[in-house]
Design a protein around this motif. Sequence first.
Motif, PDB file in Angstrom:
ATOM      1  N   VAL A  77       0.843  -1.187   0.000  1.00 60.35           N
ATOM      2  CA  VAL A  77       0.000   0.000   0.000  1.00 60.35           C
ATOM      3  C   VAL A  77       0.879   1.237   0.000  1.00 60.35           C
ATOM      4  CG1 VAL A  77      -0.213   0.032   2.528  1.00 60.35           C
ATOM      5  CG2 VAL A  77      -1.966   1.120   1.129  1.00 60.35           C
ATOM      6  N   ASP A  78       0.419   2.250  -0.704  1.00 59.72           N
ATOM      7  CA  ASP A  78       1.074   3.550  -0.721  1.00 59.72           C
ATOM      8  C   ASP A  78      -0.033   4.593  -0.839  1.00 59.72           C
ATOM      9  OD1 ASP A  78       3.131   5.518  -0.859  1.00 59.72           O
ATOM     10  OD2 ASP A  78       2.920   5.551  -3.038  1.00 59.72           O
ATOM     11  N   GLY A  79      -0.461   5.111   0.300  1.00 63.99           N
ATOM     12  CA  GLY A  79      -1.570   6.053   0.293  1.00 63.99           C
ATOM     13  C   GLY A  79      -2.836   5.394  -0.224  1.00 63.99           C
ATOM     14  N   ARG A  80      -3.433   5.990  -1.255  1.00 65.94           N
ATOM     15  CA  ARG A  80      -4.654   5.430  -1.833  1.00 65.94           C
ATOM     16  C   ARG A  80      -4.372   4.291  -2.812  1.00 65.94           C
ATOM     17  NH1 ARG A  80      -8.210   9.794  -4.352  1.00 65.94           N
ATOM     18  NH2 ARG A  80      -9.570   8.008  -4.468  1.00 65.94           N
ATOM     19  N   ARG A  81      -3.124   4.158  -3.195  1.00 71.78           N
ATOM     20  CA  ARG A  81      -2.773   3.068  -4.121  1.00 71.78           C
ATOM     21  C   ARG A  81      -2.482   1.808  -3.308  1.00 71.78           C
ATOM     22  NH1 ARG A  81       2.093   4.278  -7.606  1.00 71.78           N
ATOM     23  NH2 ARG A  81       2.993   4.658  -5.572  1.00 71.78           N
ATOM     24  N   TRP A  82      -3.057   0.707  -3.735  1.00 71.60           N
ATOM     25  CA  TRP A  82      -2.782  -0.560  -3.068  1.00 71.60           C
ATOM     26  C   TRP A  82      -2.972  -1.700  -4.059  1.00 71.60           C
ATOM     27  CZ3 TRP A  82      -6.590  -4.353  -2.511  1.00 71.60           C
ATOM     28  CH2 TRP A  82      -7.896  -3.941  -2.803  1.00 71.60           C
ATOM     29  N   SER A  83      -2.345  -2.818  -3.731  1.00 71.09           N
ATOM     30  CA  SER A  83      -2.464  -3.994  -4.573  1.00 71.09           C
ATOM     31  C   SER A  83      -2.283  -5.240  -3.714  1.00 71.09           C
ATOM     32  CB  SER A  83      -1.395  -3.974  -5.674  1.00 71.09           C
ATOM     33  OG  SER A  83      -1.487  -5.121  -6.490  1.00 71.09           O
ATOM     34  N   THR A  84      -3.141  -6.214  -3.943  1.00 71.44           N
ATOM     35  CA  THR A  84      -3.026  -7.517  -3.285  1.00 71.44           C
ATOM     36  C   THR A  84      -2.947  -8.586  -4.358  1.00 71.44           C
ATOM     37  OG1 THR A  84      -4.213  -6.837  -1.298  1.00 71.44           O
ATOM     38  CG2 THR A  84      -4.168  -9.197  -1.782  1.00 71.44           C
ATOM     39  N   LEU A  85      -1.970  -9.454  -4.211  1.00 69.15           N
ATOM     40  CA  LEU A  85      -1.794 -10.599  -5.100  1.00 69.15           C
ATOM     41  C   LEU A  85      -2.148 -11.854  -4.317  1.00 69.15           C
ATOM     42  CD1 LEU A  85       1.750  -9.647  -6.458  1.00 69.15           C
ATOM     43  CD2 LEU A  85      -0.490  -8.953  -7.374  1.00 69.15           C
ATOM     44  N   GLU A  86      -3.009 -12.664  -4.868  1.00 68.00           N
ATOM     45  CA  GLU A  86      -3.360 -13.930  -4.230  1.00 68.00           C
ATOM     46  C   GLU A  86      -2.850 -15.069  -5.099  1.00 68.00           C
ATOM     47  OE1 GLU A  86      -7.517 -12.515  -2.105  1.00 68.00           O
ATOM     48  OE2 GLU A  86      -7.633 -13.737  -3.924  1.00 68.00           O
ATOM     49  N   GLY A  87      -2.524 -16.175  -4.465  1.00 63.46           N
ATOM     50  CA  GLY A  87      -2.080 -17.326  -5.227  1.00 63.46           C
ATOM     51  C   GLY A  87      -1.544 -18.434  -4.347  1.00 63.46           C
ATOM     52  N   ARG A  88      -1.035 -19.442  -5.023  1.00 59.17           N
ATOM     53  CA  ARG A  88      -0.469 -20.608  -4.334  1.00 59.17           C
ATOM     54  C   ARG A  88       1.032 -20.411  -4.205  1.00 59.17           C
ATOM     55  NH1 ARG A  88      -2.238 -24.729  -2.140  1.00 59.17           N
ATOM     56  NH2 ARG A  88      -1.038 -26.616  -1.861  1.00 59.17           N
ATOM     57  N   ALA A  89       1.515 -20.570  -2.988  1.00 61.64           N
ATOM     58  CA  ALA A  89       2.938 -20.421  -2.708  1.00 61.64           C
ATOM     59  C   ALA A  89       3.591 -21.780  -2.503  1.00 61.64           C
ATOM     60  CB  ALA A  89       3.144 -19.574  -1.455  1.00 61.64           C
ATOM     61  N   VAL A  90       4.840 -21.849  -2.889  1.00 66.12           N
ATOM     62  CA  VAL A  90       5.690 -23.005  -2.600  1.00 66.12           C
ATOM     63  C   VAL A  90       7.021 -22.465  -2.096  1.00 66.12           C
ATOM     64  CG1 VAL A  90       4.597 -24.538  -4.292  1.00 66.12           C
ATOM     65  CG2 VAL A  90       6.537 -23.135  -4.981  1.00 66.12           C
ATOM     66  N   VAL A  91       7.755 -23.307  -1.391  1.00 65.12           N
ATOM     67  CA  VAL A  91       9.077 -22.929  -0.915  1.00 65.12           C
ATOM     68  C   VAL A  91      10.108 -23.542  -1.853  1.00 65.12           C
ATOM     69  CG1 VAL A  91      10.748 -23.143   0.961  1.00 65.12           C
ATOM     70  CG2 VAL A  91       8.344 -22.731   1.474  1.00 65.12           C
ATOM     71  N   ARG A  92      10.997 -22.700  -2.381  1.00 60.77           N
ATOM     72  CA  ARG A  92      12.083 -23.132  -3.266  1.00 60.77           C
ATOM     73  C   ARG A  92      13.397 -23.085  -2.487  1.00 60.77           C
ATOM     74  NH1 ARG A  92       9.270 -25.462  -7.077  1.00 60.77           N
ATOM     75  NH2 ARG A  92       8.007 -24.057  -8.327  1.00 60.77           N
ATOM     76  N   THR A  93      14.150 -24.158  -2.579  1.00 59.89           N
ATOM     77  CA  THR A  93      15.432 -24.224  -1.871  1.00 59.89           C
ATOM     78  C   THR A  93      16.620 -24.358  -2.819  1.00 59.89           C
ATOM     79  OG1 THR A  93      15.231 -26.626  -1.681  1.00 59.89           O
ATOM     80  CG2 THR A  93      14.358 -25.301   0.149  1.00 59.89           C
ATOM     81  N   GLU A  94      16.347 -24.530  -4.119  1.00 63.04           N
ATOM     82  CA  GLU A  94      17.422 -24.740  -5.083  1.00 63.04           C
ATOM     83  C   GLU A  94      18.319 -23.501  -5.134  1.00 63.04           C
ATOM     84  OE1 GLU A  94      14.178 -24.736  -5.721  1.00 63.04           O
ATOM     85  OE2 GLU A  94      13.587 -26.593  -6.724  1.00 63.04           O
ATOM     86  N   PRO A  95      19.643 -23.676  -5.082  1.00 62.15           N
ATOM     87  CA  PRO A  95      20.561 -22.533  -5.067  1.00 62.15           C
ATOM     88  C   PRO A  95      20.341 -21.553  -6.218  1.00 62.15           C
ATOM     89  CG  PRO A  95      21.755 -24.541  -4.562  1.00 62.15           C
ATOM     90  CD  PRO A  95      20.358 -24.952  -4.963  1.00 62.15           C
ATOM     91  N   GLU A  96      20.027 -22.041  -7.416  1.00 60.74           N
ATOM     92  CA  GLU A  96      19.818 -21.129  -8.542  1.00 60.74           C
ATOM     93  C   GLU A  96      18.530 -20.320  -8.369  1.00 60.74           C
ATOM     94  OE1 GLU A  96      18.193 -25.161  -9.567  1.00 60.74           O
ATOM     95  OE2 GLU A  96      20.136 -24.471  -8.874  1.00 60.74           O
ATOM     96  N   GLN A  97      17.501 -20.921  -7.759  1.00 61.16           N
ATOM     97  CA  GLN A  97      16.252 -20.194  -7.496  1.00 61.16           C
ATOM     98  C   GLN A  97      16.467 -19.121  -6.421  1.00 61.16           C
ATOM     99  OE1 GLN A  97      13.371 -20.519  -9.040  1.00 61.16           O
ATOM    100  NE2 GLN A  97      13.827 -22.296 -10.286  1.00 61.16           N
ATOM    101  N   VAL A  98      17.230 -19.471  -5.401  1.00 63.20           N
ATOM    102  CA  VAL A  98      17.525 -18.513  -4.328  1.00 63.20           C
ATOM    103  C   VAL A  98      18.359 -17.358  -4.881  1.00 63.20           C
ATOM    104  CG1 VAL A  98      18.698 -18.187  -2.119  1.00 63.20           C
ATOM    105  CG2 VAL A  98      17.295 -20.239  -2.497  1.00 63.20           C
ATOM    106  N   ALA A  99      19.382 -17.665  -5.671  1.00 59.67           N
ATOM    107  CA  ALA A  99      20.245 -16.614  -6.241  1.00 59.67           C
ATOM    108  C   ALA A  99      19.440 -15.685  -7.151  1.00 59.67           C
ATOM    109  CB  ALA A  99      21.406 -17.239  -7.005  1.00 59.67           C
ATOM    110  N   ASP A 100      18.540 -16.238  -7.950  1.00 57.61           N
ATOM    111  CA  ASP A 100      17.702 -15.418  -8.817  1.00 57.61           C
ATOM    112  C   ASP A 100      16.814 -14.488  -7.984  1.00 57.61           C
ATOM    113  OD1 ASP A 100      16.386 -14.658 -11.375  1.00 57.61           O
ATOM    114  OD2 ASP A 100      14.670 -15.709 -10.479  1.00 57.61           O
TER     115      ASP A 100
END
Length: 128
Positions: free
Chosen positions: A73-96
């Motif tokens: 949120v920033d004043g009157r501007r706001w945004s919410t993203l909904e979705g399915r989350a997963v946890v990534r542990t791969e070193p290349e995913q973390v570095a990205d």
Amino acid sequence: MNLAELGEGFAAFWQERHLCTLATARPGLPPHVVPVGATLDLDSGTARVITSGTSVKARLVGEQGALVSLSQVDGRRWSTLEGRAVVRTEPEQVADAERRYAARYKPPRPNPRRVVVEIQVTRVLGNV
């Protein structure tokens, strides 16, 4: 979901430096809501949050994944993203994810236990 279709204002809002909140569900309890830094890849419809693998948010998402919401949120501007989350542990995913975080905020401090909470966005709410 094609987030680029939401326009330049939406894209710019998710590139500006804002703190976000990540909400995850706790069985039988109110949602767990914490401040986070987040990045959004419009092309893939993927939001990312870097965190320690031992954090409550990472444990709540867990190996099976979970439905979450990510808001800013920033004043009157706001945004919410909904979705399915997963946890990534791969070193290349973390570095990205670390590179993306550094581009929006600043380079993250070293954390050998770092993981990425990766959210595939399925719904967008807001006023941007």
